[in-house]
Design an enzyme around this catalytic site. Structure first.
Site, short mmCIF file in Angstrom:
data_model
loop_
_atom_site.label_atom_id
_atom_site.label_comp_id
_atom_site.label_asym_id
_atom_site.label_seq_id
_atom_site.Cartn_x
_atom_site.Cartn_y
_atom_site.Cartn_z
N ARG A 51 31.13 45.19 45.38
CA ARG A 51 32.06 44.15 45.77
C ARG A 51 33.26 44.02 44.84
O ARG A 51 34.41 43.93 45.30
CB ARG A 51 31.36 42.77 45.77
CG ARG A 51 30.58 42.47 46.99
CD ARG A 51 29.38 41.65 46.60
NE ARG A 51 28.50 42.50 45.82
CZ ARG A 51 27.59 43.32 46.37
NH1 ARG A 51 27.42 43.31 47.64
NH2 ARG A 51 26.85 44.13 45.63
N THR A 52 33.00 43.98 43.54
CA THR A 52 34.10 43.66 42.61
C THR A 52 35.15 44.76 42.66
O THR A 52 36.35 44.49 42.82
CB THR A 52 33.55 43.49 41.18
OG1 THR A 52 32.47 42.57 41.23
CG2 THR A 52 34.61 43.00 40.24
N LYS A 80 32.88 62.66 27.24
CA LYS A 80 33.05 63.66 26.16
C LYS A 80 33.08 62.99 24.79
O LYS A 80 33.29 63.65 23.78
CB LYS A 80 34.38 64.40 26.35
CG LYS A 80 34.53 65.12 27.66
CD LYS A 80 35.95 65.71 27.72
CE LYS A 80 36.34 66.07 29.13
NZ LYS A 80 37.80 66.25 29.26
N ARG A 101 35.28 46.83 34.12
CA ARG A 101 33.89 46.39 33.97
C ARG A 101 33.24 47.30 32.93
O ARG A 101 33.39 48.51 32.96
CB ARG A 101 33.13 46.49 35.29
CG ARG A 101 31.63 46.25 35.11
CD ARG A 101 30.89 46.14 36.41
NE ARG A 101 31.20 44.88 37.07
CZ ARG A 101 30.58 44.47 38.19
NH1 ARG A 101 29.65 45.22 38.75
NH2 ARG A 101 30.90 43.32 38.74
N HIS A 129 32.10 36.93 33.88
CA HIS A 129 32.56 37.58 35.12
C HIS A 129 33.54 36.60 35.77
O HIS A 129 33.27 36.00 36.81
CB HIS A 129 31.35 37.84 36.01
CG HIS A 129 31.59 38.81 37.14
ND1 HIS A 129 32.85 39.27 37.50
CD2 HIS A 129 30.71 39.39 38.00
CE1 HIS A 129 32.71 40.10 38.53
NE2 HIS A 129 31.44 40.19 38.85
N1 CP Z 1 29.02 40.25 42.43
C1 CP Z 1 29.26 41.48 41.90
O1 CP Z 1 29.73 41.59 40.77
O2 CP Z 1 28.93 42.52 42.71
P1 CP Z 1 29.13 44.05 42.35
O3 CP Z 1 28.23 44.34 41.16
O4 CP Z 1 28.75 44.81 43.57
O5 CP Z 1 30.56 44.24 41.95
#
Ligand code: CP
Length: 305
Positions: A51-52, A80, A101, A129
């Site tokens: 999603r993110t 590497k 991320r 997050h």
């Molecule tokens: N909610 C969320 O962070 O989903 P993903 O890990 O799929 O990005």
């Protein structure tokens, strides 16, 4: 650090949160605009995501910008041995904004210290997050018509769950009452309970996911027990299936109750909940597009009105 970076939900004020929600509302009315013409955004995902990453990339695409990046760090030169510092400095040569991320807590903050390009934290370990929090707030506002004075029940992995940590910080402006439902091993960390205490926020801890707790809630925020955060797989096996929401458990819930989950879900929401009008988690994920369009435009100093 670039002042437009978003590393923690603590980086933005109550007013800025409300402005972002208003901006998300504008984007929901019209998500397709050429506001990012000529801009390039990097999405650097050192941890898996559906999603993110896809909603950030869709957000850029729908606004006329371009995306570079990787969804699997093993295909980048970090495999590497290139350091995060060098990766960020290199990518900064190419783009106007970095969305990252990383599995290490503090990685996004560190990234802001080695580049002048704004950085959006798309999740750093068990820490924060913030873009998820903005879409959660937007979802709460849309379903409840307000953010103030709500009872929010958080269930599952409250220890490692970065989404619940960020959401508590954001909700401190809106006088919530929290129920924290978790087993001993996955209890809400003290720092977030202390944050509640400092802000006069009422909270109660439970190990039972009881009808009483469900029926007092406006928002039921379910979370996944995250296998990837456990060093001992036996510990994970012990706690992974402790809490499952089933449709029958919602029979006496408040009319306005909505079930949220950052997703992905494993066993914590039975599929028989999906057709219940109180199930909101797929709509919540769609709201991520609009919230992230608002966050990207803020980071790049672009007005969307
Ligand atoms: N909610 C969320 O962070 O989903 P993903 O890990 O799929 O990005």
């Amino acid at each position: 650090m670039n002042s437009k970076s978003l590393v923690s939900i603590d980086d933005i004020s109550r007013d800025e949160i409300l402005q972002l929600l208003e901006s998300a509302r504008h984007f929901e009315e019209n998500p397709n605009r050429r506001l990012l013409e000529g801009k390039v955004v990097a999405t650097l995902f050192f941890e898996p995501s559906t999603r993110t990453r896809l909603s950030f990339e869709t957000a850029v695409n729908r606004l006329g910008g371009r995306v570079i990046g990787f969804s699997d760090a093993s295909t980048s030169s970090s495999a590497k041995g290139e350091t995060l510092k060098d990766t960020i400095k290199m990518v900064s040569n190419y783009v106007d904004l970095i969305v990252m991320r990383h599995y290490l807590e503090g990685a996004a903050r560190y990234a802001t210290e080695v580049t002048d390009v704004p950085v959006i934290n798309a999740g750093d370990g068990a820490n924060q997050h913030p873009s998820q929090t903005m879409l959660d707030l937007y979802s709460i506002y849309k379903t409840q018509g307000k953010l103030e004075n709500l009872t929010i029940t958080m269930v599952g992995d409250l220890k490692y769950g970065r989404t619940v940590h960020s959401l508590i910080q954001a909700m401190r402006y809106f006088n919530p009452t929290f129920n924290f439902v978790a087993c001993e091993e996955l209890r809400m960390p003290d720092e977030y309970k202390e944050l509640c205490d400092r802000n006069g926020i009422k909270y109660t801890e439970h190990t039972d996911f009881s009808a009483e707790v469900i029926n007092s809630s406006d928002i039921l925020y379910m979370t996944r027990v995250q296998r990837e955060r456990f060093t001992d797989i036996m510990e994970y096996e012990k706690v992974k299936n402790l809490y499952t929401l089933r449709n029958a458990m919602l029979a006496d819930a408040k009319e306005n109750l909505r079930v949220l989950h950052p997703l992905p879900r494993i066993t914590e929401i039975d599929q028989d909940v999906d057709d219940n009008p109180k199930a909101y988690y797929f709509d919540q994920a769609r709201n991520g597009l609009y919230a992230r369009q608002a966050i990207i435009c803020r980071a790049l100093g672009i007005e969307n009105a």
